[in-house]
Motif scaffolding. Structure first.
Motif, PDB file in Angstrom:
ATOM      1  N   TYR A  59     -13.826   2.527 -10.825  1.00 28.00           N
ATOM      2  CA  TYR A  59     -14.334   3.858 -10.501  1.00 28.00           C
ATOM      3  C   TYR A  59     -13.215   4.884 -10.502  1.00 28.00           C
ATOM      4  O   TYR A  59     -12.111   4.623 -10.004  1.00 28.00           O
ATOM      5  CB  TYR A  59     -15.037   3.836  -9.135  1.00 28.00           C
ATOM      6  N   ALA A  60     -13.515   6.072 -11.035  1.00 30.91           N
ATOM      7  CA  ALA A  60     -12.522   7.142 -11.156  1.00 30.91           C
ATOM      8  C   ALA A  60     -12.322   7.858  -9.821  1.00 30.91           C
ATOM      9  O   ALA A  60     -13.293   8.220  -9.162  1.00 30.91           O
ATOM     10  CB  ALA A  60     -12.971   8.144 -12.213  1.00 30.91           C
ATOM     11  N   PRO A  61     -11.075   8.081  -9.444  1.00 33.89           N
ATOM     12  CA  PRO A  61     -10.801   8.803  -8.203  1.00 33.89           C
ATOM     13  C   PRO A  61     -10.994  10.316  -8.326  1.00 33.89           C
ATOM     14  O   PRO A  61     -11.181  10.994  -7.322  1.00 33.89           O
ATOM     15  CB  PRO A  61      -9.337   8.462  -7.909  1.00 33.89           C
ATOM     16  N   VAL A  62     -10.922  10.831  -9.541  1.00 32.56           N
ATOM     17  CA  VAL A  62     -11.101  12.262  -9.788  1.00 32.56           C
ATOM     18  C   VAL A  62     -11.880  12.463 -11.082  1.00 32.56           C
ATOM     19  O   VAL A  62     -11.969  11.559 -11.913  1.00 32.56           O
ATOM     20  CB  VAL A  62      -9.744  13.014  -9.901  1.00 32.56           C
ATOM     21  N   SER A  63     -12.417  13.666 -11.247  1.00 32.10           N
ATOM     22  CA  SER A  63     -13.094  14.047 -12.487  1.00 32.10           C
ATOM     23  C   SER A  63     -12.078  14.665 -13.440  1.00 32.10           C
ATOM     24  O   SER A  63     -11.133  15.328 -13.006  1.00 32.10           O
ATOM     25  CB  SER A  63     -14.184  15.077 -12.195  1.00 32.10           C
ATOM     26  N   GLU A  96     -12.557   3.507  -1.643  1.00 31.37           N
ATOM     27  CA  GLU A  96     -13.049   2.330  -0.921  1.00 31.37           C
ATOM     28  C   GLU A  96     -13.264   1.155  -1.858  1.00 31.37           C
ATOM     29  O   GLU A  96     -13.243   0.008  -1.446  1.00 31.37           O
ATOM     30  CB  GLU A  96     -14.341   2.669  -0.175  1.00 31.37           C
ATOM     31  N   SER A  97     -13.464   1.442  -3.155  1.00 31.36           N
ATOM     32  CA  SER A  97     -13.682   0.396  -4.160  1.00 31.36           C
ATOM     33  C   SER A  97     -12.360  -0.179  -4.689  1.00 31.36           C
ATOM     34  O   SER A  97     -12.361  -0.932  -5.662  1.00 31.36           O
ATOM     35  CB  SER A  97     -14.532   0.947  -5.303  1.00 31.36           C
ATOM     36  N   HIS A  98     -11.233   0.188  -4.057  1.00 26.18           N
ATOM     37  CA  HIS A  98      -9.917  -0.429  -4.295  1.00 26.18           C
ATOM     38  C   HIS A  98      -9.154   0.083  -5.510  1.00 26.18           C
ATOM     39  O   HIS A  98      -8.248  -0.588  -6.001  1.00 26.18           O
ATOM     40  CB  HIS A  98     -10.011  -1.967  -4.323  1.00 26.18           C
ATOM     41  N   GLU A  99      -9.474   1.289  -5.974  1.00 28.81           N
ATOM     42  CA  GLU A  99      -8.628   1.935  -6.972  1.00 28.81           C
ATOM     43  C   GLU A  99      -7.613   2.823  -6.250  1.00 28.81           C
ATOM     44  O   GLU A  99      -7.883   3.302  -5.159  1.00 28.81           O
ATOM     45  CB  GLU A  99      -9.451   2.810  -7.941  1.00 28.81           C
ATOM     46  N   TRP A 100      -6.464   3.042  -6.886  1.00 23.99           N
ATOM     47  CA  TRP A 100      -5.477   3.979  -6.356  1.00 23.99           C
ATOM     48  C   TRP A 100      -5.302   5.142  -7.315  1.00 23.99           C
ATOM     49  O   TRP A 100      -5.607   5.029  -8.502  1.00 23.99           O
ATOM     50  CB  TRP A 100      -4.134   3.306  -6.075  1.00 23.99           C
ATOM     51  N   ASP A 118       0.643  13.687 -10.453  1.00 25.42           N
ATOM     52  CA  ASP A 118       1.912  14.276 -10.843  1.00 25.42           C
ATOM     53  C   ASP A 118       1.603  15.423 -11.807  1.00 25.42           C
ATOM     54  O   ASP A 118       1.153  15.178 -12.929  1.00 25.42           O
ATOM     55  CB  ASP A 118       2.801  13.217 -11.507  1.00 25.42           C
ATOM     56  N   ASP A 119       1.795  16.659 -11.355  1.00 26.16           N
ATOM     57  CA  ASP A 119       1.538  17.844 -12.185  1.00 26.16           C
ATOM     58  C   ASP A 119       0.121  17.902 -12.747  1.00 26.16           C
ATOM     59  O   ASP A 119      -0.071  18.213 -13.922  1.00 26.16           O
ATOM     60  CB  ASP A 119       2.541  17.917 -13.346  1.00 26.16           C
ATOM     61  N   GLY A 120      -0.861  17.569 -11.945  1.00 30.55           N
ATOM     62  CA  GLY A 120      -2.255  17.666 -12.370  1.00 30.55           C
ATOM     63  C   GLY A 120      -2.762  16.455 -13.125  1.00 30.55           C
ATOM     64  O   GLY A 120      -3.951  16.362 -13.416  1.00 30.55           O
ATOM     65  N   VAL A 121      -1.864  15.532 -13.482  1.00 34.26           N
ATOM     66  CA  VAL A 121      -2.275  14.290 -14.149  1.00 34.26           C
ATOM     67  C   VAL A 121      -2.310  13.188 -13.092  1.00 34.26           C
ATOM     68  O   VAL A 121      -1.348  12.984 -12.355  1.00 34.26           O
ATOM     69  CB  VAL A 121      -1.332  13.920 -15.311  1.00 34.26           C
ATOM     70  N   VAL A 122      -3.449  12.507 -13.028  1.00 31.55           N
ATOM     71  CA  VAL A 122      -3.646  11.475 -12.020  1.00 31.55           C
ATOM     72  C   VAL A 122      -3.624  10.106 -12.689  1.00 31.55           C
ATOM     73  O   VAL A 122      -4.461   9.808 -13.537  1.00 31.55           O
ATOM     74  CB  VAL A 122      -4.979  11.696 -11.260  1.00 31.55           C
ATOM     75  N   ARG A 123      -2.637   9.290 -12.306  1.00 33.15           N
ATOM     76  CA  ARG A 123      -2.546   7.920 -12.812  1.00 33.15           C
ATOM     77  C   ARG A 123      -3.379   7.038 -11.895  1.00 33.15           C
ATOM     78  O   ARG A 123      -3.351   7.185 -10.687  1.00 33.15           O
ATOM     79  CB  ARG A 123      -1.096   7.462 -12.842  1.00 33.15           C
ATOM     80  N   VAL A 124      -4.104   6.093 -12.501  1.00 34.23           N
ATOM     81  CA  VAL A 124      -5.075   5.278 -11.780  1.00 34.23           C
ATOM     82  C   VAL A 124      -4.835   3.800 -12.055  1.00 34.23           C
ATOM     83  O   VAL A 124      -4.496   3.410 -13.176  1.00 34.23           O
ATOM     84  CB  VAL A 124      -6.517   5.650 -12.232  1.00 34.23           C
ATOM     85  N   ILE A 164       0.872  -1.180   0.000  1.00 29.67           N
ATOM     86  CA  ILE A 164       0.000   0.000   0.000  1.00 29.67           C
ATOM     87  C   ILE A 164       0.913   1.235   0.000  1.00 29.67           C
ATOM     88  O   ILE A 164       1.240   1.767   1.056  1.00 29.67           O
ATOM     89  CB  ILE A 164      -0.939   0.024   1.232  1.00 29.67           C
ATOM     90  N   PRO A 165       1.352   1.675  -1.194  1.00 29.46           N
ATOM     91  CA  PRO A 165       2.271   2.817  -1.245  1.00 29.46           C
ATOM     92  C   PRO A 165       1.690   4.069  -0.570  1.00 29.46           C
ATOM     93  O   PRO A 165       0.517   4.391  -0.743  1.00 29.46           O
ATOM     94  CB  PRO A 165       2.469   3.049  -2.746  1.00 29.46           C
ATOM     95  N   GLU A 166       2.538   4.746   0.188  1.00 29.16           N
ATOM     96  CA  GLU A 166       2.141   5.943   0.938  1.00 29.16           C
ATOM     97  C   GLU A 166       1.893   7.145   0.035  1.00 29.16           C
ATOM     98  O   GLU A 166       1.232   8.098   0.434  1.00 29.16           O
ATOM     99  CB  GLU A 166       3.252   6.314   1.940  1.00 29.16           C
ATOM    100  N   ASP A 167       2.459   7.132  -1.190  1.00 23.01           N
ATOM    101  CA  ASP A 167       2.384   8.307  -2.061  1.00 23.01           C
ATOM    102  C   ASP A 167       1.117   8.352  -2.911  1.00 23.01           C
ATOM    103  O   ASP A 167       1.038   9.067  -3.889  1.00 23.01           O
ATOM    104  CB  ASP A 167       3.620   8.370  -2.963  1.00 23.01           C
ATOM    105  N   ARG A 168       0.117   7.568  -2.544  1.00 20.62           N
ATOM    106  CA  ARG A 168      -1.124   7.504  -3.312  1.00 20.62           C
ATOM    107  C   ARG A 168      -2.329   7.714  -2.414  1.00 20.62           C
ATOM    108  O   ARG A 168      -2.246   7.607  -1.204  1.00 20.62           O
ATOM    109  CB  ARG A 168      -1.242   6.142  -4.006  1.00 20.62           C
TER     110      ARG A 168
END
Length: 127
Positions: free
Chosen positions: A71-75, A13-17, A21-27, A5-9
């Motif tokens: 499920y997406a963590p952000v819009s 609750e649905s288990h996505e991370w 990085d610079d406004g781009v969210v990797r999922v 469970i990396p601390e930098d993420r």
């Protein structure tokens, strides 16, 4: 069993991370999720240019045991899709926080990440 469970993420609750990085969210999905699913055999992801909404469905991951919505963590707008998963869905099992990432979202508002679980919160959830 102990899960990575990396601390930098941040986590849903649905288990996505989510890793920003610079406004781009990797999922992607968590180590716990890939373990629960078993061998991943198919991943369905949106196309680049599509928009996703926070906690809205963006795709499906299918394993030998189950089919789960993603499920997406952000819009925001999908600006990257891990096309390697179409030919090698097992990357989700082999390296869920690395080569098994799923998509990249140009976040409308990275503050949405603050509403997600921290690594410690997520660890408590799956304990």
């Amino acid at each position: 069993m102990s899960f990575d469970i990396p601390e930098d993420r941040r986590y849903l609750e649905s288990h996505e991370w989510a890793h920003e990085d610079d406004g781009v969210v990797r999922v992607g999905i968590t180590d716990f999720a890939q373990d629960e699913l078993g061998d991943v055999v198919f991943v369905e992801l949106p196309d680049e240019g599509e928009t996703v909404s926070q906690e809205g469905e963006f795709g499906v991951v299918e394993s030998i045991k189950a089919v789960s919505d993603l499920y997406a963590p952000v819009s925001g707008e999908v600006v990257g899709v891990n096309e390697a998963l179409f030919d090698a869905p097992e990357l989700v099992n082999d390296d869920p926080f690395g080569d098994g990432w799923m998509l990249e979202i140009d976040a409308d508002d990275t503050a949405e990440l603050e509403a997600l679980l921290t690594a410690a919160d997520y660890e408590d959830q799956i304990a």
